[in-house]
Design an enzyme around this catalytic site. Structure first.
Site, PDB file in Angstrom:
ATOM      1  N   SER A 263       0.821  -1.212   0.000  1.00  0.00           N
ATOM      2  CA  SER A 263       0.000   0.000   0.000  1.00  0.00           C
ATOM      3  C   SER A 263       0.852   1.258   0.000  1.00  0.00           C
ATOM      4  CB  SER A 263      -0.889   0.000   1.241  1.00  0.00           C
ATOM      5  OG  SER A 263      -0.074   0.064   2.395  1.00  0.00           O
ATOM      6  N   CYS A 264       2.178   1.121   0.156  1.00  0.00           N
ATOM      7  CA  CYS A 264       2.989   2.333   0.310  1.00  0.00           C
ATOM      8  C   CYS A 264       3.912   2.626  -0.868  1.00  0.00           C
ATOM      9  CB  CYS A 264       3.808   2.242   1.595  1.00  0.00           C
ATOM     10  SG  CYS A 264       2.753   2.328   3.046  1.00  0.00           S
ATOM     11  N   PHE A 265       4.883   1.727  -1.139  1.00  0.00           N
ATOM     12  CA  PHE A 265       5.888   2.039  -2.169  1.00  0.00           C
ATOM     13  C   PHE A 265       5.237   2.463  -3.493  1.00  0.00           C
ATOM     14  CE2 PHE A 265       9.710  -0.658  -0.438  1.00  0.00           C
ATOM     15  CZ  PHE A 265       9.679   0.087   0.733  1.00  0.00           C
TER      16      PHE A 265
END
Ligand SMILES: NC(=O)c1ccc[n+]([C@@H]2O[C@H](COP(=O)([O-])OP(=O)(O)OC[C@H]3O[C@@H](n4cnc5c(N)ncnc54)[C@H](O)[C@@H]3O)[C@@H](O)[C@H]2O)c1
Length: 421
Positions: A263-265
């Site tokens: 969900s981040c990078f």
């Protein structure tokens, strides 16, 4: 201290639970009634090791509600932990941040005492200063710096090991524009022993983006090296070990494979690129980082077709749907483009994951989901896409295995080939 945490996703719930464990009184707020009900019943809406135990053992200090007002009015500090997803064009969607800020500001209008608002969600440099601060002042009628405190405190936890990461961080970054906000946050974290770096609001925001983009770049870099190594049968993991022993480089994030997801990078890299584009700056390295990552999972299909040239009608087994082990999160999982490519080729896909099957089923209802990893083995070929520990227990002898994650145990398969080895 009395704390409100708004947004009970991976970051918000872990933040709330850990602050309760550290002795603070926490109210978690979410618009999702189902999540709130579960938390109050001691059930975690997400899978994260150790979280359920913390909820159970700190029941008297943590509760959840859908009522922002009662939570904020009873607290000293409010953390904003809502999502900051990508829009279709990759730019950051700040609608939840804005909505939450306005909700908090309207409540703070009635508050007679000083209150600290902390942005923990990942937001682009300038957002806290230029978006959150004006909305807070406009809707509360108060002045940030005197009536209200405002800080930016990025979160660096990793899903799967979120609890130990939160409780034993490498560093805590406090972006702040006034001393009272800094002092309050320092007091909140005072039982954690790690360096605390105090910066401007925008530097704190940039530290988060620069860190995530650097880590994504490190993985894409080693994947590029791995793709080169494969041509000469050089062991890319030996190369990583040799590089990693150099303290300037370090071994973590040098595992070549099918790339990064989660969900981040992906969303943070996209947001940084969209921002760079908007301010007319080049971001060549970050662009290449993303390009390598888009190509990498499809290399597994290319290798599979060397062994099974016609995929139409064949059954392909997939071991691993989550974007990494020890989480149920499938956001931007590298398995998604792999499954899309297999379905496009007319293959039948049999899949197993210990945690992520319910959410994957919503995306791909047409797959056959197996009750055990063992069941996947009776496929024409098996792709290893997430490095879950239980996949090490399987007997791969007699099978065709194409490995995207370097599972040593699978090397005894009848046919075995890895993405970068
Ligand atoms: N997931 C990670 O590993 C991680 C790590 C570091 C930082 N972050 C950042 O933290 C932020 C949150 O990420 P996440 O993965 O926890 O998100 P998430 O999508 O899992 O959770 C966000 C939650 O906020 C709730 N929400 C939305 N609007 C709300 C409102 N107005 N009031 C109350 N609740 C509301 C949603 O219902 C949801 O439960 C993001 O900016 C992300 O980039 C995430």
């Amino acid at each position: 201290m009395n704390i409100t945490v708004i947004g009970t996703g991976y970051v918000g719930l872990v933040t709330g639970a850990c602050f309760a464990k550290l002795g603070h009184t926490v109210t978690c707020v979410d618009i999702d009634e189902e999540k709130v009900r579960k938390i109050n019943d001691g059930i975690t809406p997400i899978f994260e090791e150790g979280l359920e135990e913390i909820l159970a053992t700190n029941k008297e200090r943590i509760k959840a509600t859908t009522d922002h007002r009662s939570a904020v009015m009873d607290s000293d500090v409010t953390f904003i932990c809502v999502g900051t997803p990508s829009r279709k064009d990759g730019s950051i969607d700040l609608s939840s941040i804005k909505e939450t800020t306005i909700q908090i500001a309207k409540i703070l209008k009635e508050m007679k005492r000083w209150h600290l608002v902390v942005v923990k969600s990942t937001v682009l440099p300038g957002t806290t200063q230029n978006t959150v601060l004006p909305l807070l002042e406009q809707h509360s009628g108060k002045h940030v710096g005197s009536d209200l405190g405002l800080a930016m405190n990025p979160e660096f936890l990793k899903e799967g090991v979120a609890i130990p990461d939160f409780l034993n961080p490498d560093r805590i970054v406090i972006g702040s524009a006034d001393e009272k906000s800094t002092a309050t946050l320092k007091e909140l974290y005072n039982s954690l022993t790690c360096p605390i770096l105090v910066t401007s609001l925008s530097a704190a925001e940039m530290i988060k983006y620069a860190s995530n983009t650097f880590l994504a770049t490190k993985i894409s870099f080693i994947n590029e090296i791995g793709n080169l190594c494969k041509h000469l049968k050089i062991d890319t993991y030996q190369v990583a070990e040799g590089m990693g022993l150099d303290r300037r480089i370090g071994r973590p994030f040098l595992d070549s494979g099918i790339g990064w997801g989660g969900s981040c990078f992906p969303k943070d890299v996209d947001a940084l690129l969209a921002w760079a584009h908007e301010i007319k700056e080049d971001a060549h390295i970050t662009e290449s980082t993303r390009d390598v990552n888009n190509d990498q999972p499809l290399r597994l299909i290319h290798i599979l077709k060397k062994h099974l040239p016609k995929l139409k009608g064949k059954t392909i087994g997939i071991l691993g749907l989550a974007f990494k082990p020890n989480t149920d999160d499938i956001r931007e999982s590298r398995t998604i483009p792999i499954v899309q490519a297999l379905l496009k080729e007319g293959a039948h896909v049999k899949a197993y994951d210990p945690q992520a099957m319910p959410s994957f089923k919503k995306l791909f209802p047409q797959l056959t989901y197996c009750a055990t990893a063992q069941e996947v083995l009776s496929s024409d070929a098996i792709l290893i896409t997430t490095l879950w520990k239980e996949f090490m227990m399987l007997d791969y002898r007699g099978r065709t295995v194409i490995d995207g994650r370097r599972l040593e145990h699978a090397k005894n398969a009848q046919t075995y080939e890895g993405v970068c080895w």
